[in-house]
Design a protein around this motif. Structure first.
Motif, short mmCIF file in Angstrom:
data_model
loop_
_atom_site.label_atom_id
_atom_site.label_comp_id
_atom_site.label_asym_id
_atom_site.label_seq_id
_atom_site.Cartn_x
_atom_site.Cartn_y
_atom_site.Cartn_z
N GLY A 42 37.48 2.23 85.14
CA GLY A 42 36.39 1.28 85.27
C GLY A 42 36.52 0.22 84.21
N PRO A 43 35.61 -0.77 84.17
CA PRO A 43 35.70 -1.87 83.20
C PRO A 43 35.77 -1.41 81.75
CG PRO A 43 34.05 -2.35 84.88
CD PRO A 43 34.47 -0.93 85.09
N THR A 44 35.09 -0.30 81.42
CA THR A 44 35.14 0.23 80.05
C THR A 44 35.45 1.72 80.05
OG1 THR A 44 32.74 0.62 80.08
CG2 THR A 44 33.50 -1.50 79.21
N ASP A 45 36.10 2.19 81.09
CA ASP A 45 36.39 3.62 81.25
C ASP A 45 37.89 3.82 81.37
OD1 ASP A 45 36.15 6.29 81.62
OD2 ASP A 45 35.20 6.20 83.59
N PHE A 46 38.49 4.46 80.35
CA PHE A 46 39.94 4.62 80.29
C PHE A 46 40.29 6.07 79.96
CE2 PHE A 46 38.76 0.35 78.98
CZ PHE A 46 39.49 -0.42 79.87
N CYS A 79 37.02 3.97 68.28
CA CYS A 79 37.13 4.03 69.74
C CYS A 79 36.51 2.80 70.39
CB CYS A 79 36.49 5.32 70.27
SG CYS A 79 34.70 5.37 70.18
N HIS A 80 35.45 2.26 69.79
CA HIS A 80 34.80 1.08 70.37
C HIS A 80 35.74 -0.12 70.35
CE1 HIS A 80 30.84 3.11 68.90
NE2 HIS A 80 31.25 3.61 70.06
N GLY A 81 36.46 -0.29 69.24
CA GLY A 81 37.41 -1.39 69.17
C GLY A 81 38.56 -1.24 70.13
N VAL A 82 39.06 0.01 70.26
CA VAL A 82 40.16 0.27 71.20
C VAL A 82 39.71 -0.02 72.62
CG1 VAL A 82 41.64 2.04 72.17
CG2 VAL A 82 41.30 1.94 69.70
N ILE A 83 38.55 0.46 73.01
CA ILE A 83 38.04 0.24 74.37
C ILE A 83 37.83 -1.25 74.63
CG2 ILE A 83 36.03 0.59 75.87
CD1 ILE A 83 35.77 3.38 74.66
N ALA A 84 37.33 -1.97 73.64
CA ALA A 84 37.11 -3.42 73.80
C ALA A 84 38.42 -4.14 74.09
CB ALA A 84 36.43 -4.00 72.56
N ASN A 85 39.49 -3.75 73.40
CA ASN A 85 40.79 -4.40 73.62
C ASN A 85 41.42 -3.97 74.94
OD1 ASN A 85 41.53 -6.14 71.25
ND2 ASN A 85 41.03 -4.26 70.15
N LEU A 86 41.23 -2.71 75.33
CA LEU A 86 41.71 -2.27 76.65
C LEU A 86 41.01 -3.06 77.75
CD1 LEU A 86 41.76 1.61 76.09
CD2 LEU A 86 43.74 0.10 76.19
N ARG A 97 48.12 -8.79 72.30
CA ARG A 97 48.43 -8.16 71.02
C ARG A 97 47.16 -8.15 70.18
NH1 ARG A 97 53.90 -7.73 69.72
NH2 ARG A 97 55.31 -8.83 71.14
N TYR A 98 46.97 -7.12 69.39
CA TYR A 98 45.81 -7.07 68.51
C TYR A 98 46.09 -6.13 67.34
CZ TYR A 98 44.67 -2.56 70.69
OH TYR A 98 44.71 -1.27 71.14
N GLU A 99 45.27 -6.24 66.30
CA GLU A 99 45.36 -5.35 65.15
C GLU A 99 44.04 -4.61 65.00
OE1 GLU A 99 46.87 -6.74 61.47
OE2 GLU A 99 48.34 -8.10 62.38
N GLU A 100 44.10 -3.39 64.47
CA GLU A 100 42.89 -2.60 64.28
C GLU A 100 43.06 -1.71 63.06
OE1 GLU A 100 42.51 -0.30 67.80
OE2 GLU A 100 44.51 0.56 67.63
N GLU A 101 41.95 -1.42 62.42
CA GLU A 101 41.93 -0.50 61.30
C GLU A 101 40.85 0.54 61.54
OE1 GLU A 101 41.60 -2.31 57.50
OE2 GLU A 101 43.19 -3.77 57.85
N GLY A 114 44.22 4.39 59.02
CA GLY A 114 45.38 3.68 59.56
C GLY A 114 45.13 2.21 59.81
N HIS A 115 46.23 1.49 59.95
CA HIS A 115 46.20 0.06 60.29
C HIS A 115 47.32 -0.16 61.30
CE1 HIS A 115 47.15 -4.34 58.96
NE2 HIS A 115 46.56 -4.29 60.14
N TRP A 116 46.96 -0.55 62.54
CA TRP A 116 47.94 -0.63 63.61
C TRP A 116 48.03 -2.03 64.20
CZ3 TRP A 116 44.13 3.07 63.26
CH2 TRP A 116 44.55 4.38 62.98
N GLN A 117 49.24 -2.38 64.60
CA GLN A 117 49.47 -3.53 65.46
C GLN A 117 49.85 -3.00 66.84
OE1 GLN A 117 52.52 -6.00 63.73
NE2 GLN A 117 51.10 -7.06 62.37
#
Length: 333
Positions: A42-46, A79-86, A97-101, A114-117
């Motif tokens: 779904g739009p925010t379901d992965f 998880c909120h940041g990951v879902i937003a980018n997905l 492409r995005y970065e997250e911490e 962690g800090h990921w690209q």
């Protein structure tokens, strides 16, 4: 035979049918970068569908992670940041492409920072819908720091590379803008507008969301060109375009369809909601200038398979608004 995450994923099994994918499989098994595949529910379901061994080492055994949703594996706010980018990748339908911490609990129960690209790539099914996302992440916190007193020449070379890359990116963005926007009004041109509109229609149909298409044109536009000249006509088009952009929402798609005709596609909008926006647009333009517009609004119906279906109905309603005296809105409730 040993079952790996590659073999347990249906989508990866389909790729594995091609002998040329042996190289890709090797990369999946041995690449030190984190690789994963999520299924779009779904739009925010992965849902996690596959992880390579490197990703497993981070989150735990694949039999624990496979089939779980993002929010079941990662703590907030990560998880909120990951879902937003997905969601953003699905929304734009192209790689991002995005970065997250953030922090997470590893397979040994130890908190890790962690800090990921990350690079996300959408995967479409046979019907053209985005069914999965493939991701590759690099843990930047694990990279070695540059030693003190590093070669200044290498720093200068790196600086020049970054500058040149920025110039190329800027040039590419400019060319992309020229290819997708109308040169007079600086809104989407017809080709690109229809391309985006088809994507929105498929998304609305798939998730059973409301969608409206508004078609409008300038009343007595030919008279403006004939009596005041084409420069005045061009200014009228630009004024209408600016007023539309100032009135509609950021998620709405605005484009010049041809001549003095404009199209506005409004996702997740009912006919009544579209009419309110249309009325605000009509009133704002009339109060700020001598221009008036006529508007036709069509809503997505279950039998609509292409954007042209909505355009046809909106065009008929626009003609009806013209016949009924102009400077008015016609829509099917």
């Amino acid at each position: 035979m040993h079952q790996t995450p590659w073999m347990t994923s249906d989508i990866l099994s389909r790729l594995n049918a091609n002998a040329g994918m042996l190289l890709v499989r090797s990369l999946w098994e041995y690449c030190p970068e984190h690789m994963f595949i999520v299924r779009v529910e779904g739009p925010t379901d992965f849902v996690i569908e596959a992880m390579n061994p490197t990703r497993q080492a981070m989150l735990g055994n694949d039999t624990v992670a496979i089939g779980k949703r993002i929010e079941q594996l990662l703590p907030p706010p990560l998880c909120h940041g990951v879902i937003a980018n997905l969601s953003r990748c699905v929304e734009c339908g192209s790689p991002i492409r995005y970065e997250e911490e953030g922090g997470y609990i590893d397979r040994n129960g130890i908190y890790q920072q962690g800090h990921w690209q990350t690079l996300l790539v959408p995967i479409t099914d046979q019907e053209g819908y985005i069914s999965h996302l493939f991701g590759v992440s690099r843990d930047m916190s694990q990279l070695p720091e540059q030693p003190v007193g590093a070669n200044p020449d290498s720093k200068e070379f790196e600086r020049r590379v970054h500058e040149r890359t920025a110039e190329l990116v800027a040039a590419n963005e400019h060319l992309t803008h020229l290819a997708t926007h109308d040169s007079l009004t600086d809104i989407y041109n017809r080709r690109y507008l229809l391309e985006l509109a088809e994507q929105e229609l498929r998304r609305a149909s798939r998730y059973e969301q409301s969608l409206c298409l508004m078609m409008l044109d300038i009343d007595h536009f030919k008279e403006i060109n004939d009596t005041e000249g084409h420069l005045s006509g061009d200014e009228a088009l630009r004024r209408v375009a600016r007023t539309i952009l100032a009135t509609v929402r950021e998620c709405d798609l605005v484009g010049r369809y041809g001549g003095d005709e404009f199209i506005i596609l409004m996702p997740q909008t009912t006919a009544d909601g579209a009419r309110e926006i249309a009325e605000r647009l009509r009133r704002t333009l009339t109060q700020a200038s001598s221009l008036t517009i006529s508007i036709g609004i069509a809503s997505l119906e279950p039998t609509d398979h292409f954007v042209v279906d909505l355009i046809h109905r909106a065009d008929n309603l626009l003609l009806q608004a013209k016949r009924n005296g102009r400077n008015r809105i016609e829509y099917a409730a």
